[in-house]
Design an enzyme around this catalytic site. Structure first.
Site, PDB file in Angstrom:
ATOM      1  N   LYS A  19       0.624  -1.358   0.026  1.00 61.34           N
ATOM      2  CA  LYS A  19      -0.017  -0.010   0.031  1.00 61.34           C
ATOM      3  C   LYS A  19       0.972   1.319  -0.130  1.00 61.34           C
ATOM      4  O   LYS A  19       2.063   1.238   0.493  1.00 61.34           O
ATOM      5  CB  LYS A  19      -0.924   0.052   1.296  1.00 61.34           C
ATOM      6  CG  LYS A  19      -0.290   0.126   2.595  1.00 61.34           C
ATOM      7  CD  LYS A  19       0.020   1.457   3.122  1.00 61.34           C
ATOM      8  CE  LYS A  19       1.085   1.496   4.451  1.00 61.34           C
ATOM      9  NZ  LYS A  19       1.644   2.490   4.538  1.00 61.34           N
ATOM     10  N   PRO A 107       9.260  -4.847   0.388  1.00 62.35           N
ATOM     11  CA  PRO A 107      10.381  -4.630   1.254  1.00 62.35           C
ATOM     12  C   PRO A 107       9.941  -4.630   2.578  1.00 62.35           C
ATOM     13  O   PRO A 107       8.725  -4.182   2.836  1.00 62.35           O
ATOM     14  CB  PRO A 107      10.789  -3.281   0.774  1.00 62.35           C
ATOM     15  CG  PRO A 107      10.571  -2.842  -0.492  1.00 62.35           C
ATOM     16  CD  PRO A 107       9.315  -3.801  -0.582  1.00 62.35           C
ATOM     17  N   ALA A 109       9.636  -3.445   6.613  1.00 66.10           N
ATOM     18  CA  ALA A 109       9.861  -2.409   7.303  1.00 66.10           C
ATOM     19  C   ALA A 109      10.181  -1.068   6.533  1.00 66.10           C
ATOM     20  O   ALA A 109      10.808  -0.246   6.616  1.00 66.10           O
ATOM     21  CB  ALA A 109      10.944  -2.421   8.570  1.00 66.10           C
ATOM     22  N   GLY A 110       9.212  -1.004   5.414  1.00 68.65           N
ATOM     23  CA  GLY A 110       9.417   0.034   4.507  1.00 68.65           C
ATOM     24  C   GLY A 110       8.470   1.111   4.443  1.00 68.65           C
ATOM     25  O   GLY A 110       8.440   1.875   3.459  1.00 68.65           O
ATOM     26  N   ALA A 113       3.848  -1.640   4.208  1.00 66.27           N
ATOM     27  CA  ALA A 113       2.614  -2.818   4.832  1.00 66.27           C
ATOM     28  C   ALA A 113       2.738  -3.966   4.339  1.00 66.27           C
ATOM     29  O   ALA A 113       1.859  -4.691   4.017  1.00 66.27           O
ATOM     30  CB  ALA A 113       1.256  -2.070   4.553  1.00 66.27           C
ATOM     31  N   ALA A 117       0.300  -7.145   4.549  1.00 66.57           N
ATOM     32  CA  ALA A 117      -0.175  -7.863   3.409  1.00 66.57           C
ATOM     33  C   ALA A 117      -0.001  -9.295   3.592  1.00 66.57           C
ATOM     34  O   ALA A 117      -0.886 -10.036   3.393  1.00 66.57           O
ATOM     35  CB  ALA A 117       0.553  -7.308   2.229  1.00 66.57           C
ATOM     36  N   ASP A 149      -2.762  -1.674   9.477  1.00 70.51           N
ATOM     37  CA  ASP A 149      -3.052  -1.650   7.927  1.00 70.51           C
ATOM     38  C   ASP A 149      -3.482  -2.860   7.249  1.00 70.51           C
ATOM     39  O   ASP A 149      -3.695  -3.194   6.083  1.00 70.51           O
ATOM     40  CB  ASP A 149      -1.629  -1.503   7.400  1.00 70.51           C
ATOM     41  CG  ASP A 149      -0.810   0.005   7.484  1.00 70.51           C
ATOM     42  OD1 ASP A 149      -1.899   0.931   7.486  1.00 70.51           O
ATOM     43  OD2 ASP A 149       0.279  -0.036   7.374  1.00 70.51           O
TER      44      ASP A 149
HETATM   45  C1  LIG Z   1       2.283   4.274   9.208  1.00 69.13           C
HETATM   46  C2  LIG Z   1       1.136   3.443   8.501  1.00 69.13           C
HETATM   47  O1  LIG Z   1       1.679   2.387   7.796  1.00 69.13           O
HETATM   48  C3  LIG Z   1       0.031   4.358   7.734  1.00 69.13           C
HETATM   49  O2  LIG Z   1      -0.787   3.566   7.007  1.00 69.13           O
HETATM   50  C4  LIG Z   1       0.186   2.919   9.659  1.00 69.13           C
HETATM   51  O3  LIG Z   1      -0.310   3.734  10.764  1.00 69.13           O
HETATM   52  C5  LIG Z   1       1.196   1.732  10.606  1.00 69.13           C
HETATM   53  O4  LIG Z   1       0.416   0.540  10.625  1.00 69.13           O
HETATM   54  P1  LIG Z   1       0.797  -0.820  11.170  1.00 69.13           P
HETATM   55  O5  LIG Z   1       2.100  -0.907  10.842  1.00 69.13           O
HETATM   56  O6  LIG Z   1      -0.327  -1.870  10.809  1.00 69.13           O
HETATM   57  O7  LIG Z   1       0.726  -0.138  12.882  1.00 69.13           O
HETATM   58  P2  LIG Z   1       0.399  -1.224  13.996  1.00 69.13           P
HETATM   59  O8  LIG Z   1       0.768  -2.758  13.765  1.00 69.13           O
HETATM   60  O9  LIG Z   1      -1.291  -1.365  14.128  1.00 69.13           O
HETATM   61  O10 LIG Z   1       1.043  -0.398  15.075  1.00 69.13           O
HETATM   62  C6  LIG Z   1       2.231  -0.471  15.137  1.00 69.13           C
HETATM   63  C7  LIG Z   1       2.902   0.801  16.152  1.00 69.13           C
HETATM   64  O11 LIG Z   1       2.517   1.964  15.317  1.00 69.13           O
HETATM   65  C8  LIG Z   1       2.103   3.106  16.065  1.00 69.13           C
HETATM   66  N1  LIG Z   1       0.896   3.561  15.634  1.00 69.13           N
HETATM   67  C9  LIG Z   1       0.334   2.757  14.372  1.00 69.13           C
HETATM   68  C10 LIG Z   1      -0.982   3.424  14.087  1.00 69.13           C
HETATM   69  C11 LIG Z   1      -1.377   4.434  14.296  1.00 69.13           C
HETATM   70  N2  LIG Z   1      -2.477   4.864  13.883  1.00 69.13           N
HETATM   71  N3  LIG Z   1      -0.918   5.183  15.402  1.00 69.13           N
HETATM   72  C12 LIG Z   1       0.448   4.878  15.927  1.00 69.13           C
HETATM   73  O12 LIG Z   1       0.757   5.227  16.914  1.00 69.13           O
HETATM   74  C13 LIG Z   1       2.051   2.416  17.525  1.00 69.13           C
HETATM   75  O13 LIG Z   1       3.383   2.862  17.985  1.00 69.13           O
HETATM   76  C14 LIG Z   1       1.901   1.137  17.183  1.00 69.13           C
HETATM   77  O14 LIG Z   1       2.347   0.420  18.566  1.00 69.13           O
HETATM   78  N1  LIG Z   2       5.463 -11.725   7.503  1.00 66.52           N
HETATM   79  C1  LIG Z   2       6.226 -10.571   7.926  1.00 66.52           C
HETATM   80  N2  LIG Z   2       6.819  -9.655   7.006  1.00 66.52           N
HETATM   81  C2  LIG Z   2       7.511  -8.754   7.168  1.00 66.52           C
HETATM   82  N3  LIG Z   2       7.870  -8.099   8.406  1.00 66.52           N
HETATM   83  C3  LIG Z   2       7.289  -9.026   9.578  1.00 66.52           C
HETATM   84  C4  LIG Z   2       6.520 -10.016   9.362  1.00 66.52           C
HETATM   85  N4  LIG Z   2       6.164 -10.797  10.643  1.00 66.52           N
HETATM   86  C5  LIG Z   2       6.787  -9.909  11.551  1.00 66.52           C
HETATM   87  N5  LIG Z   2       7.478  -9.077  10.913  1.00 66.52           N
HETATM   88  C6  LIG Z   2       8.367  -7.829  11.642  1.00 66.52           C
HETATM   89  O1  LIG Z   2       7.263  -6.516  11.467  1.00 66.52           O
HETATM   90  C7  LIG Z   2       8.570  -5.407  11.168  1.00 66.52           C
HETATM   91  C8  LIG Z   2       7.603  -4.370  10.197  1.00 66.52           C
HETATM   92  O2  LIG Z   2       7.603  -5.087   9.034  1.00 66.52           O
HETATM   93  P1  LIG Z   2       6.662  -4.543   7.857  1.00 66.52           P
HETATM   94  O3  LIG Z   2       7.121  -5.072   6.625  1.00 66.52           O
HETATM   95  O4  LIG Z   2       5.129  -4.815   7.934  1.00 66.52           O
HETATM   96  O5  LIG Z   2       6.900  -2.692   7.948  1.00 66.52           O
HETATM   97  P2  LIG Z   2       6.236  -1.667   7.099  1.00 66.52           P
HETATM   98  O6  LIG Z   2       6.181  -2.183   5.598  1.00 66.52           O
HETATM   99  O7  LIG Z   2       6.691  -0.537   7.332  1.00 66.52           O
HETATM  100  O8  LIG Z   2       4.671  -1.707   7.742  1.00 66.52           O
HETATM  101  P3  LIG Z   2       3.678  -0.405   7.800  1.00 66.52           P
HETATM  102  O9  LIG Z   2       3.805   0.037   6.564  1.00 66.52           O
HETATM  103  O10 LIG Z   2       2.242  -1.234   8.034  1.00 66.52           O
HETATM  104  O11 LIG Z   2       4.047   0.494   9.049  1.00 66.52           O
HETATM  105  C9  LIG Z   2       9.747  -6.082  10.607  1.00 66.52           C
HETATM  106  O12 LIG Z   2      10.865  -5.539  11.037  1.00 66.52           O
HETATM  107  C10 LIG Z   2       9.587  -7.437  11.127  1.00 66.52           C
HETATM  108  O13 LIG Z   2      10.389  -7.437  12.351  1.00 66.52           O
END
Ligand SMILES: C[C@](O)(CO)[C@H](O)COP(=O)(O)OP(=O)(O)OC[C@H]1O[C@@H](n2ccc(N)nc2=O)[C@H](O)[C@@H]1O
Ligand SMILES: Nc1ncnc2c1ncn2[C@@H]1O[C@H](COP(=O)(O)OP(=O)(O)OP(=O)(O)O)[C@@H](O)[C@H]1O
Length: 312
Positions: A19, A107, A109-110, A113, A117, A149
């Site tokens: 996303k 990727p 932690a990019g 999401a 996914a 997400d």
């Molecule tokens: C940055 C975005 O990707 C934008 O869509 C999302 O807000 C992040 O969504 P996500 O990774 O699914 O987040 P979650 O797994 O629900 O929360 C991870 C951490 O992100 C922070 N978090 C997340 C969502 C939100 N509305 N407020 C927050 O402060 C909180 O510290 C939470 O503990």
């Molecule tokens: N299936 C998985 N794929 C990726 N990371 C995972 C998974 N399960 C647990 N993790 C942990 O979740 C952390 C965040 O990964 P993710 O790729 O979802 O981040 P993101 O794309 O930044 O998410 P968002 O955009 O929702 O904040 C990773 O650093 C990893 O430690």
């Protein structure tokens, strides 16, 4: 048909997209620590696949594209796919076990999401594999428990996100393809750390997040240029403060012909909206020449969906 010709499906694959937040308005933290959001999600054609096969015990494997840091994905109980299986098991009061293989194109932690996914794909795949017949309402409820997400990863398309991002309303707007260049970083950024940095930089953030009205209007026109002018992300400033090179990258892609570059969600991935497929290929080529990984993708695309027929 003789009984010996009846075969039990041996597995299925569910694909879910990355996303991008076209608008990400963030308000002051709520009492539960989450931030209220007004966001416009769009899905793009960069995917993770989740393959599930029947098994007597739980196991999880991973294959990753070259641009994905496979070592950053835990394969133990902390993987969000394992959490999805546990959540389904609790709902149906039965063990949910399978062999699961994640193929990652998104990727880690990019800000795209990728984990979300995988969680959405695993919910759909395990539900089908084990004939759990989970209702859509329950799937959305489990998705929201797993992460803010995750519900959007079930829907795909374009959608409005409110609450902490988990309240998703699909948008019936112009579905003209949008062309993106996606530039991941070699090292991820922690989403909670970026939200904390937002709090530090914006101690007076209003309780109500900024409205998405401009992006919503631009989406209705179907014009990529109109949309480019309205893209907005409250987490961009904290992400660039943590990684100043992202600001340089945005300028570089815009100079190479992108309509607009923006940090995706909490970063560090930068996404560039381009006027056409050709323009996207040009921008990607220019960025690749300077050593960046640059992927071309379009959207919106479908949310979590079965891609392979059952194998026998
Ligand atoms: C940055 C975005 O990707 C934008 O869509 C999302 O807000 C992040 O969504 P996500 O990774 O699914 O987040 P979650 O797994 O629900 O929360 C991870 C951490 O992100 C922070 N978090 C997340 C969502 C939100 N509305 N407020 C927050 O402060 C909180 O510290 C939470 O503990
Ligand atoms: N299936 C998985 N794929 C990726 N990371 C995972 C998974 N399960 C647990 N993790 C942990 O979740 C952390 C965040 O990964 P993710 O790729 O979802 O981040 P993101 O794309 O930044 O998410 P968002 O955009 O929702 O904040 C990773 O650093 C990893 O430690």
């Amino acid at each position: 048909m003789p009984e010996s010709f009846r075969r039990v499906p041996a597995g299925l694959t569910v694909r879910a997209p990355a996303k991008i937040n076209l608008h990400l308005g963030v308000g002051a933290p709520r009492p539960d620590g989450f931030h209220p959001l007004e966001t416009v999600y769009t899905s793009v054609g960069l995917y993770d696949d989740v393959l599930v096969r029947p098994a007597a015990a739980w196991s999880l494997g991973l294959t990753a594209a070259d641009h994905v840091d496979a070592d950053a994905v835990p394969l133990d109980d902390t993987n969000i796919v394992a959490a999805a299986a546990r959540a389904l098991g609790i709902l149906h009061d039965r063990p949910v076990v399978a062999h699961v293989e994640i193929t990652k194109g998104i990727p880690v932690a990019g800000g795209l999401a990728g984990g979300s996914a995988d969680a959405a794909a695993a919910l759909v795949a395990l539900d089908r594999l084990l004939d759990l017949e989970t209702s859509d309402e329950d799937l959305l409820h489990l998705a929201a428990q797993l992460g803010s997400d995750v519900p959007f990863a079930l829907y795909g398309g374009h959608a409005l996100g409110t609450g902490r991002g988990e309240v998703v309303t699909p948008l019936d707007v112009n579905d003209e393809p949008l062309w993106w260049v996606i530039v991941p970083s070699s090292e991820g950024l922690s989403t909670p750390a970026v939200y904390r940095h937002f709090d530090a930089l914006s101690p007076d953030a209003p309780a109500e997040p900024r409205s998405a009205e401009h992006v919503l209007k631009a989406l209705e026109t179907g014009s990529a240029l109109a949309l480019a002018r309205t893209l907005f992300n409250d987490l961009q400033a904290p992400a660039i403060d943590l990684r100043p090179e992202l600001g340089t990258l945005i300028a570089q892609g815009e100079e190479a012909g992108a309509l607009r570059g923006i940090v995706s969600g909490s970063g560090p991935t930068v996404v560039f909206l381009c006027g056409s497929a050709d323009e996207a290929r040009g921008v990607a080529g220019a960025l690749q020449e300077t050593g960046h990984t640059a992927l071309v993708a379009n959207g919106p695309v479908a949310g979590a969906h079965v891609v392979a027929p059952p194998t026998f």
